[in-house]
Design a protein around this motif. Sequence first.
Motif, PDB file in Angstrom:
ATOM      1  N   LEU A  49      12.535  59.813  47.239  1.00  0.00           N
ATOM      2  CA  LEU A  49      13.268  61.021  47.356  1.00  0.00           C
ATOM      3  C   LEU A  49      12.302  61.958  47.950  1.00  0.00           C
ATOM      4  O   LEU A  49      12.619  63.100  48.743  1.00  0.00           O
ATOM      5  CB  LEU A  49      13.937  61.425  45.855  1.00  0.00           C
ATOM      6  CG  LEU A  49      14.765  60.542  45.399  1.00  0.00           C
ATOM      7  CD1 LEU A  49      15.643  61.094  43.916  1.00  0.00           C
ATOM      8  CD2 LEU A  49      16.113  60.543  46.385  1.00  0.00           C
ATOM      9  N   LEU A  50      10.985  62.059  47.637  1.00  0.00           N
ATOM     10  CA  LEU A  50      10.064  62.901  48.017  1.00  0.00           C
ATOM     11  C   LEU A  50       9.765  62.783  49.535  1.00  0.00           C
ATOM     12  O   LEU A  50       9.772  63.881  50.420  1.00  0.00           O
ATOM     13  CB  LEU A  50       8.683  62.817  47.476  1.00  0.00           C
ATOM     14  CG  LEU A  50       8.413  63.327  46.114  1.00  0.00           C
ATOM     15  CD1 LEU A  50       7.027  63.062  45.602  1.00  0.00           C
ATOM     16  CD2 LEU A  50       8.503  64.984  46.004  1.00  0.00           C
ATOM     17  N   ALA A  51       9.837  61.771  50.044  1.00  0.00           N
ATOM     18  CA  ALA A  51       9.903  61.509  51.479  1.00  0.00           C
ATOM     19  C   ALA A  51      11.242  61.806  52.389  1.00  0.00           C
ATOM     20  O   ALA A  51      11.099  62.190  53.438  1.00  0.00           O
ATOM     21  CB  ALA A  51       9.307  59.866  51.750  1.00  0.00           C
ATOM     22  N   PHE A  52      12.235  61.753  51.706  1.00  0.00           N
ATOM     23  CA  PHE A  52      13.770  62.002  52.127  1.00  0.00           C
ATOM     24  C   PHE A  52      13.897  63.689  52.128  1.00  0.00           C
ATOM     25  O   PHE A  52      14.230  64.243  53.262  1.00  0.00           O
ATOM     26  CB  PHE A  52      14.547  61.446  51.238  1.00  0.00           C
ATOM     27  CG  PHE A  52      16.037  62.019  51.516  1.00  0.00           C
ATOM     28  CD1 PHE A  52      16.515  61.754  52.954  1.00  0.00           C
ATOM     29  CD2 PHE A  52      16.622  62.781  50.560  1.00  0.00           C
ATOM     30  CE1 PHE A  52      17.904  62.386  52.934  1.00  0.00           C
ATOM     31  CE2 PHE A  52      17.914  63.129  50.882  1.00  0.00           C
ATOM     32  CZ  PHE A  52      18.605  62.892  51.980  1.00  0.00           C
ATOM     33  N   LEU A  53      12.941  64.270  51.061  1.00  0.00           N
ATOM     34  CA  LEU A  53      13.404  65.753  51.272  1.00  0.00           C
ATOM     35  C   LEU A  53      13.031  66.477  52.381  1.00  0.00           C
ATOM     36  O   LEU A  53      13.919  67.376  52.935  1.00  0.00           O
ATOM     37  CB  LEU A  53      12.525  66.149  49.959  1.00  0.00           C
ATOM     38  CG  LEU A  53      12.706  68.014  49.570  1.00  0.00           C
ATOM     39  CD1 LEU A  53      14.169  68.175  49.179  1.00  0.00           C
ATOM     40  CD2 LEU A  53      11.649  68.133  48.550  1.00  0.00           C
ATOM     41  N   PRO A  54      11.943  66.308  53.161  1.00  0.00           N
ATOM     42  CA  PRO A  54      11.772  67.230  54.263  1.00  0.00           C
ATOM     43  C   PRO A  54      12.823  66.950  55.444  1.00  0.00           C
ATOM     44  O   PRO A  54      13.166  67.937  56.130  1.00  0.00           O
ATOM     45  CB  PRO A  54      10.431  66.837  55.116  1.00  0.00           C
ATOM     46  CG  PRO A  54       9.592  66.324  53.620  1.00  0.00           C
ATOM     47  CD  PRO A  54      10.780  65.710  52.930  1.00  0.00           C
ATOM     48  N   SER A  55      13.191  65.629  55.653  1.00  0.00           N
ATOM     49  CA  SER A  55      14.224  65.412  56.598  1.00  0.00           C
ATOM     50  C   SER A  55      15.590  66.086  56.319  1.00  0.00           C
ATOM     51  O   SER A  55      16.357  66.553  57.170  1.00  0.00           O
ATOM     52  CB  SER A  55      14.412  63.819  56.930  1.00  0.00           C
ATOM     53  OG  SER A  55      14.765  63.387  55.904  1.00  0.00           O
ATOM     54  N   ALA A  56      15.777  66.083  55.078  1.00  0.00           N
ATOM     55  CA  ALA A  56      17.021  66.529  54.453  1.00  0.00           C
ATOM     56  C   ALA A  56      17.274  68.123  54.641  1.00  0.00           C
ATOM     57  O   ALA A  56      18.109  68.685  55.158  1.00  0.00           O
ATOM     58  CB  ALA A  56      17.310  66.266  52.803  1.00  0.00           C
ATOM     59  N   VAL A  57      15.839  68.882  54.295  1.00  0.00           N
ATOM     60  CA  VAL A  57      16.129  70.201  54.462  1.00  0.00           C
ATOM     61  C   VAL A  57      16.235  70.702  56.020  1.00  0.00           C
ATOM     62  O   VAL A  57      16.988  71.459  56.439  1.00  0.00           O
ATOM     63  CB  VAL A  57      14.842  70.912  54.109  1.00  0.00           C
ATOM     64  CG1 VAL A  57      14.968  72.428  54.217  1.00  0.00           C
ATOM     65  CG2 VAL A  57      14.813  70.657  52.440  1.00  0.00           C
ATOM     66  N   LEU A  58      15.280  69.937  56.878  1.00  0.00           N
ATOM     67  CA  LEU A  58      15.185  70.436  58.309  1.00  0.00           C
ATOM     68  C   LEU A  58      16.215  69.904  58.991  1.00  0.00           C
ATOM     69  O   LEU A  58      16.720  70.729  60.135  1.00  0.00           O
ATOM     70  CB  LEU A  58      13.851  69.869  58.957  1.00  0.00           C
ATOM     71  CG  LEU A  58      12.711  70.564  58.399  1.00  0.00           C
ATOM     72  CD1 LEU A  58      11.325  69.625  59.120  1.00  0.00           C
ATOM     73  CD2 LEU A  58      12.625  71.847  58.886  1.00  0.00           C
ATOM     74  N   GLY A  59      17.046  68.928  58.542  1.00  0.00           N
ATOM     75  CA  GLY A  59      18.162  68.270  59.194  1.00  0.00           C
ATOM     76  C   GLY A  59      19.249  69.200  59.227  1.00  0.00           C
ATOM     77  O   GLY A  59      19.994  69.483  60.050  1.00  0.00           O
ATOM     78  N   LEU A  60      19.357  69.723  58.091  1.00  0.00           N
ATOM     79  CA  LEU A  60      20.450  70.798  57.771  1.00  0.00           C
ATOM     80  C   LEU A  60      20.162  72.203  58.683  1.00  0.00           C
ATOM     81  O   LEU A  60      20.952  72.721  59.320  1.00  0.00           O
ATOM     82  CB  LEU A  60      20.464  71.230  56.444  1.00  0.00           C
ATOM     83  CG  LEU A  60      21.357  70.054  55.414  1.00  0.00           C
ATOM     84  CD1 LEU A  60      21.110  70.251  54.055  1.00  0.00           C
ATOM     85  CD2 LEU A  60      22.608  69.923  55.916  1.00  0.00           C
ATOM     86  N   LEU A  61      19.019  72.550  58.570  1.00  0.00           N
ATOM     87  CA  LEU A  61      18.483  73.749  59.183  1.00  0.00           C
ATOM     88  C   LEU A  61      18.741  73.620  60.640  1.00  0.00           C
ATOM     89  O   LEU A  61      19.008  74.670  61.694  1.00  0.00           O
ATOM     90  CB  LEU A  61      17.155  74.220  58.805  1.00  0.00           C
ATOM     91  CG  LEU A  61      17.145  74.553  57.336  1.00  0.00           C
ATOM     92  CD1 LEU A  61      15.389  75.044  56.989  1.00  0.00           C
ATOM     93  CD2 LEU A  61      17.708  75.888  57.080  1.00  0.00           C
ATOM     94  N   LEU A  62      18.278  72.570  61.306  1.00  0.00           N
ATOM     95  CA  LEU A  62      18.265  72.201  62.795  1.00  0.00           C
ATOM     96  C   LEU A  62      19.540  71.438  63.338  1.00  0.00           C
ATOM     97  O   LEU A  62      19.340  70.794  64.464  1.00  0.00           O
ATOM     98  CB  LEU A  62      16.703  71.471  63.285  1.00  0.00           C
ATOM     99  CG  LEU A  62      15.692  72.234  62.654  1.00  0.00           C
ATOM    100  CD1 LEU A  62      14.490  71.635  62.941  1.00  0.00           C
ATOM    101  CD2 LEU A  62      15.512  73.524  63.187  1.00  0.00           C
ATOM    102  N   LYS A  63      20.393  71.231  62.630  1.00  0.00           N
ATOM    103  CA  LYS A  63      21.660  70.566  62.962  1.00  0.00           C
ATOM    104  C   LYS A  63      21.920  70.752  64.353  1.00  0.00           C
ATOM    105  O   LYS A  63      22.152  70.024  65.183  1.00  0.00           O
ATOM    106  CB  LYS A  63      22.552  70.487  62.008  1.00  0.00           C
ATOM    107  CG  LYS A  63      23.731  69.590  62.145  1.00  0.00           C
ATOM    108  CD  LYS A  63      24.726  69.640  61.138  1.00  0.00           C
ATOM    109  CE  LYS A  63      25.925  68.744  61.263  1.00  0.00           C
ATOM    110  NZ  LYS A  63      26.873  68.867  62.686  1.00  0.00           N
TER     111      LYS A  63
END
Length: 268
Positions: free
Chosen positions: A87-101
């Motif tokens: 989950l820690l490794a997933f967190l950065p892409s989850a946040v940036l994925g939404l911001l940079l969609k």
Amino acid sequence: MDLTLTAILLGIVEGLTEFLPVSSTGHLILATELFGYDAAQWATFNIVIQLGAILAVIVQFWRTFWAVGMGLLKLEPVSIRFVRNVLLAFLPSAVLGLLLKDWIEGLLGQPSVVGWALIVGGIAILIIEKVARQGPLTGVSELSMKTCMGIGLAQCLAMVPGVSRSGATIMGALAMGVERRTAAEFSFFLAVPTMMGATTLELLGAREQLMAGAGPVGWGEIAVGFVVSFVVALVVIKAFMAFVSRSGFSPFAWYRIAAGSLALYLLT
């Protein structure tokens, strides 16, 4: 070309490339261009059939997932650390994925971006393979929180089509001293929340089109692509683990450089 045949071909491409450090998204974009497909019509299809590849991971590592699940019920530290690390490794892409969609979607229609990303990524793999020193970090549950966050940040590079999600995570792990097989396995486990999140967002965005059956690509083609990608990915996962244990990642780097160069020659 017949829609069913197209779905089969793209399913094969997805299954072959999703877990190899060569970029499945990049290959699907290049296939769309090379065979004259309408990229907009197949965009949702390309995202959703990744669930077939994800199912292959779950089937291949079902014993691990089962053990972790049972361990969580018993509050076992090893299982808790396993889930925490993923989950820690997933967190950065989850946040940036939404911001940079919107920015990411703009890149998906640019085969030249894929070509250059394949080449640069291949060079990066060659460099990391040469300079990285494998440390004693074995086992997903044994990785530190700092290491997992670092791997998660490396995965964000894969938002550029052609970089490769698996390639970014594996190389990021190797650069941080993770042993080769553990790096590959961690990439598989991290793919589950990452790709499920991306697919969910895509389905939500295209729900009206799919429910209405608008456009030539519908649930039938998606189902065919899903099954094909699952079967092919299941075979590839087993072969990939055995191959990298013997030969490392350099062969994939040279393939990326060759494929990227050919793509730039043919499509630009």
